[in-house]
Design a protein around this motif. Sequence first.
Motif, mmCIF file in Angstrom:
data_model
loop_
_atom_site.group_PDB
_atom_site.id
_atom_site.type_symbol
_atom_site.label_atom_id
_atom_site.label_comp_id
_atom_site.label_asym_id
_atom_site.label_seq_id
_atom_site.Cartn_x
_atom_site.Cartn_y
_atom_site.Cartn_z
ATOM 1 N N ALA A 105 1.640 -7.640 -0.481
ATOM 2 C CA ALA A 105 1.634 -6.868 0.761
ATOM 3 C C ALA A 105 0.474 -5.877 0.760
ATOM 4 N N VAL A 106 0.179 -5.353 1.933
ATOM 5 C CA VAL A 106 -0.890 -4.361 2.072
ATOM 6 C C VAL A 106 -0.308 -3.119 2.747
ATOM 7 N N GLY A 107 -1.107 -2.062 2.747
ATOM 8 C CA GLY A 107 -0.711 -0.892 3.525
ATOM 9 C C GLY A 107 -0.426 0.342 2.703
ATOM 10 N N LEU A 108 0.450 1.181 3.243
ATOM 11 C CA LEU A 108 0.640 2.547 2.778
ATOM 12 C C LEU A 108 1.303 2.629 1.410
ATOM 13 N N VAL A 109 0.622 3.340 0.501
ATOM 14 C CA VAL A 109 1.177 3.687 -0.808
ATOM 15 C C VAL A 109 0.787 5.138 -1.092
ATOM 16 N N LEU A 110 1.722 5.900 -1.618
ATOM 17 C CA LEU A 110 1.460 7.285 -1.988
ATOM 18 C C LEU A 110 1.302 7.411 -3.497
ATOM 19 N N ALA A 111 0.515 8.406 -3.920
ATOM 20 C CA ALA A 111 0.352 8.674 -5.354
ATOM 21 C C ALA A 111 0.135 10.164 -5.558
ATOM 22 N N SER A 112 0.564 10.655 -6.697
ATOM 23 C CA SER A 112 0.391 12.074 -7.005
ATOM 24 C C SER A 112 0.482 12.289 -8.510
ATOM 25 N N ASP A 113 -0.026 13.432 -8.946
ATOM 26 C CA ASP A 113 0.176 13.847 -10.334
ATOM 27 C C ASP A 113 1.157 15.016 -10.404
ATOM 28 N N ASP A 114 1.823 15.289 -9.287
ATOM 29 C CA ASP A 114 2.810 16.366 -9.203
ATOM 30 C C ASP A 114 4.203 15.755 -9.393
ATOM 31 N N GLU A 115 4.741 15.897 -10.580
ATOM 32 C CA GLU A 115 6.037 15.295 -10.897
ATOM 33 C C GLU A 115 7.146 15.849 -10.008
ATOM 34 N N ARG A 116 7.070 17.135 -9.667
ATOM 35 C CA ARG A 116 8.096 17.729 -8.802
ATOM 36 C C ARG A 116 8.083 17.062 -7.431
ATOM 37 N N PHE A 117 6.892 16.871 -6.892
ATOM 38 C CA PHE A 117 6.752 16.229 -5.584
ATOM 39 C C PHE A 117 7.300 14.809 -5.616
ATOM 40 N N LEU A 118 6.936 14.045 -6.636
ATOM 41 C CA LEU A 118 7.401 12.667 -6.742
ATOM 42 C C LEU A 118 8.924 12.595 -6.803
ATOM 43 N N ALA A 119 9.538 13.506 -7.563
ATOM 44 C CA ALA A 119 10.997 13.508 -7.684
ATOM 45 C C ALA A 119 11.657 13.919 -6.377
ATOM 46 N N ASP A 120 11.101 14.936 -5.720
ATOM 47 C CA ASP A 120 11.679 15.405 -4.455
ATOM 48 C C ASP A 120 11.617 14.316 -3.386
ATOM 49 N N VAL A 121 10.497 13.618 -3.306
ATOM 50 C CA VAL A 121 10.350 12.576 -2.287
ATOM 51 C C VAL A 121 11.254 11.385 -2.604
ATOM 52 N N ALA A 122 11.342 11.007 -3.868
ATOM 53 C CA ALA A 122 12.199 9.882 -4.252
ATOM 54 C C ALA A 122 13.651 10.138 -3.865
ATOM 55 N N ARG A 123 14.091 11.393 -3.959
ATOM 56 C CA ARG A 123 15.475 11.718 -3.607
ATOM 57 C C ARG A 123 15.770 11.506 -2.123
ATOM 58 N N GLN A 124 14.740 11.517 -1.292
ATOM 59 C CA GLN A 124 14.957 11.355 0.147
ATOM 60 C C GLN A 124 15.320 9.915 0.526
ATOM 61 N N ASN A 125 14.964 8.959 -0.328
ATOM 62 C CA ASN A 125 15.286 7.549 -0.064
ATOM 63 C C ASN A 125 14.787 7.125 1.317
ATOM 64 N N TRP A 126 13.521 7.424 1.591
ATOM 65 C CA TRP A 126 12.948 7.136 2.901
ATOM 66 C C TRP A 126 12.908 5.628 3.185
ATOM 67 N N ARG A 127 13.018 5.277 4.450
ATOM 68 C CA ARG A 127 12.822 3.901 4.867
ATOM 69 C C ARG A 127 11.328 3.613 5.023
ATOM 70 N N SER A 128 10.977 2.354 4.815
ATOM 71 C CA SER A 128 9.621 1.873 5.073
ATOM 72 C C SER A 128 9.627 1.020 6.336
ATOM 73 N N THR A 129 8.557 1.116 7.109
ATOM 74 C CA THR A 129 8.358 0.226 8.245
ATOM 75 C C THR A 129 7.372 -0.858 7.833
ATOM 76 N N LEU A 130 7.799 -2.114 7.960
ATOM 77 C CA LEU A 130 6.989 -3.267 7.577
ATOM 78 C C LEU A 130 6.748 -4.132 8.805
ATOM 79 N N GLN A 131 5.566 -4.740 8.870
ATOM 80 C CA GLN A 131 5.321 -5.639 9.988
ATOM 81 C C GLN A 131 4.431 -6.804 9.569
ATOM 82 N N ILE A 132 4.506 -7.871 10.366
ATOM 83 C CA ILE A 132 3.677 -9.047 10.129
ATOM 84 C C ILE A 132 3.350 -9.676 11.481
ATOM 85 N N VAL A 133 2.205 -10.327 11.540
ATOM 86 C CA VAL A 133 1.789 -11.031 12.746
ATOM 87 C C VAL A 133 1.952 -12.536 12.519
#
Length: 227
Positions: A105-133
């Motif tokens: 797949a292609v598209g949005l990926v996030l990265a950080s060296d802030d462990e606190r940020f990574l843990a806080d975001v992971a806890r949100q369990n966000w949905r991803s929007t995927l699409q194909i043509v």
Amino acid sequence: MNIERYLTAHRQGTPGQIFRLLRQGRVTVDDQVVDSPRTDVTSDQQVRVDGLTVTGRQPQYLLFNKPVGFVLNLEPTSQRSLGSLLNSLDQQRSLKALANLPKEAVGLVLASDDERFLADVARQNWRSTLQIVLAGTTVPDLSANVAFQDVTSQVDTVHQTVTVALTTTDVAAGVSALSNLAHANEPVVRTQFGPVALPVDLAVGTYRGLFANEIDALNGPLDLKTE
């Protein structure tokens, strides 16, 4: 100076992140928890966040538009990886990828060296929007899969294509389902992760830093539970 200004001066995040750290009791001064932004602190006191001494080092928050066939390894020497896309300055960071995306797949990926940020975001369990043509104008039916939400299909009669999109927390299943649709001649694209959308002007194979409002949005509503 007060602790809020101290943490800002020592690059501990956006104002929203600093407020979160204080409210969650994650900041200590001389081993005492401090939760008020107006608490005074002096240069000879020991300030820690999550038990780690505040150093003033600026964390990095990145948003990639991942190419097809690339893996999420952030080691600069790894071929066909996000790490191989980093500039010389960012190569020195101990970055980790967030928002897993299969290499096909292609598209949005996030990265950080802030462990606190990574843990806080992971806890949100966000949905991803995927699409194909898809080629043609036949609309597929994905309604039977309860793991997918907001499934939509947009027919383009001029170009004789159908764009299918869905949201899900199960990215691997979503990518597999869309990739296996009939007449899928292009890779699946992640266009959004939680509140952050893939910038339309961010070319495939490039990246940029996250803006402060994007960082705060990804952290989600303030939750005093840090677990």
